[in-house]
Design an enzyme around this catalytic site. Structure first.
Site, PDB file in Angstrom:
ATOM      1  N   HIS A  18     -45.255  33.125   4.976  1.00 61.98           N
ATOM      2  CA  HIS A  18     -45.203  32.164   3.863  1.00 61.98           C
ATOM      3  C   HIS A  18     -45.723  32.800   2.566  1.00 61.98           C
ATOM      4  CE1 HIS A  18     -46.034  29.143   7.271  1.00 61.98           C
ATOM      5  NE2 HIS A  18     -44.817  28.854   6.872  1.00 61.98           N
ATOM      6  N   LYS A  42     -43.635  16.820  13.776  1.00 67.98           N
ATOM      7  CA  LYS A  42     -44.523  17.101  14.908  1.00 67.98           C
ATOM      8  C   LYS A  42     -45.928  16.954  14.349  1.00 67.98           C
ATOM      9  CE  LYS A  42     -42.989  21.216  15.059  1.00 67.98           C
ATOM     10  NZ  LYS A  42     -42.962  22.635  15.230  1.00 67.98           N
ATOM     11  N   ARG A  91     -35.557  33.937   8.358  1.00 70.01           N
ATOM     12  CA  ARG A  91     -36.031  35.000   9.238  1.00 70.01           C
ATOM     13  C   ARG A  91     -34.918  35.612  10.058  1.00 70.01           C
ATOM     14  NH1 ARG A  91     -40.840  31.258  11.119  1.00 70.01           N
ATOM     15  NH2 ARG A  91     -39.268  29.831  10.342  1.00 70.01           N
ATOM     16  N   SER A 129     -45.835  29.832  12.157  1.00 65.45           N
ATOM     17  CA  SER A 129     -47.106  29.124  12.372  1.00 65.45           C
ATOM     18  C   SER A 129     -47.333  28.885  13.862  1.00 65.45           C
ATOM     19  CB  SER A 129     -47.095  27.782  11.634  1.00 65.45           C
ATOM     20  OG  SER A 129     -46.945  27.980  10.253  1.00 65.45           O
TER      21      SER A 129
HETATM   22  P1  ADP Z   1     -40.965  23.841   8.023  1.00 67.23           P
HETATM   23  O1  ADP Z   1     -41.777  22.902   8.848  1.00 67.23           O
HETATM   24  O2  ADP Z   1     -40.191  23.216   6.925  1.00 67.23           O
HETATM   25  O3  ADP Z   1     -40.143  24.837   8.814  1.00 67.23           O
HETATM   26  P2  ADP Z   1     -42.807  25.977   7.636  1.00 67.23           P
HETATM   27  O4  ADP Z   1     -44.198  25.781   7.160  1.00 67.23           O
HETATM   28  O5  ADP Z   1     -42.642  26.389   9.046  1.00 67.23           O
HETATM   29  O6  ADP Z   1     -42.063  24.666   7.269  1.00 67.23           O
HETATM   30  O7  ADP Z   1     -42.055  27.042   6.725  1.00 67.23           O
HETATM   31  C1  ADP Z   1     -41.936  26.880   5.344  1.00 67.23           C
HETATM   32  C2  ADP Z   1     -41.000  27.917   4.778  1.00 67.23           C
HETATM   33  O8  ADP Z   1     -41.493  29.229   5.022  1.00 67.23           O
HETATM   34  C3  ADP Z   1     -39.611  27.894   5.389  1.00 67.23           C
HETATM   35  O9  ADP Z   1     -38.685  28.187   4.378  1.00 67.23           O
HETATM   36  C4  ADP Z   1     -39.628  28.995   6.395  1.00 67.23           C
HETATM   37  O10 ADP Z   1     -38.348  29.520   6.631  1.00 67.23           O
HETATM   38  C5  ADP Z   1     -40.493  29.997   5.662  1.00 67.23           C
HETATM   39  N1  ADP Z   1     -41.129  30.936   6.581  1.00 67.23           N
HETATM   40  C6  ADP Z   1     -41.965  30.668   7.604  1.00 67.23           C
HETATM   41  N2  ADP Z   1     -42.348  31.797   8.228  1.00 67.23           N
HETATM   42  C7  ADP Z   1     -41.738  32.818   7.575  1.00 67.23           C
HETATM   43  C8  ADP Z   1     -41.698  34.246   7.756  1.00 67.23           C
HETATM   44  N3  ADP Z   1     -42.368  34.831   8.737  1.00 67.23           N
HETATM   45  N4  ADP Z   1     -40.936  34.962   6.901  1.00 67.23           N
HETATM   46  C9  ADP Z   1     -40.248  34.347   5.919  1.00 67.23           C
HETATM   47  N5  ADP Z   1     -40.226  33.026   5.707  1.00 67.23           N
HETATM   48  C10 ADP Z   1     -40.953  32.261   6.528  1.00 67.23           C
END
Ligand code: ADP
Length: 168
Positions: A18, A42, A91, A129
């Site tokens: 992120h 969730k 990703r 996460s």
């Molecule tokens: P959501 O619950 O909407 O998926 P996240 O907190 O998991 O939210 O992710 C927020 C953003 O960060 C999304 O656009 C996700 O694709 C991006 N993201 C999460 N992990 C990575 C990573 N390792 N590399 C690039 N982008 C990521």
């Protein structure tokens, strides 16, 4: 014209993946709003306040980044903050289907809202996460996943193994 974008997510917790996307967005655009979902589908492990605090300690110093909470539609939140695009990280192909569907839905709900995808940095394509939560719960090393400033708080909250006891 000043270009404002929004990086939405649950950030439960924020990871280097992120942070990389938010940092790169902050270089590409004038203003970046980090939109933290207040009510995640969730049930999140970390409270809204904790998730915001982790973001403040990791990307809070970027001068053009503002962290806000939001409930409800991204399309509405983007309008409220004058964001012309949502920035999302991609990703792998597995992210694509859902992301494409959301991008088209958001465009239908708010004609002014585009979605910009940034390719994940090769170092973080595996990182999410959920990985952080799973590894920390089992007492594994998460220092490559989250910065030192928030590491101990996350690890100590999640680690279910007793101190000094090896994971069987
Ligand atoms: P959501 O619950 O909407 O998926 P996240 O907190 O998991 O939210 O992710 C927020 C953003 O960060 C999304 O656009 C996700 O694709 C991006 N993201 C999460 N992990 C990575 C990573 N390792 N590399 C690039 N982008 C990521």
């Amino acid at each position: 014209m000043e270009r404002t974008v929004i990086c939405p997510g649950s950030f439960d917790p924020v990871t280097y993946g992120h942070i990389d996307i938010i940092t790169r967005a902050s270089k590409l655009f004038d203003k970046v709003i980090v939109g933290v979902f207040i009510n995640v589908d969730k049930k999140p492990v970390f409270s809204f306040e904790e998730r915001v605090s982790f973001l403040e300690r990791t990307v809070g110093d970027l001068p053009n980044v503002t962290i806000v909470g939001f409930d409800g539609l991204l399309a509405e939140c983007a309008k409220k903050y004058g964001a012309s695009a949502a920035v999302r990280g991609l990703r792998a192909v597995s992210d694509f289907e859902y992301e494409f569907q959301m991008a088209l839905t958001n465009k239908k709900l708010n004609e002014e809202l585009d979605t910009v995808f940034l390719a994940s940095d090769a170092r973080y394509t595996y990182l999410s996460s959920s990985i952080v939560k799973n590894v920390a719960t089992l007492g594994g090393d998460i220092s490559n996943f989250v910065p030192a400033s928030i590491h101990d708080e996350i690890f100590n909250r999640l680690n279910k193994t007793k101190k000094g006891e090896s994971v069987k």
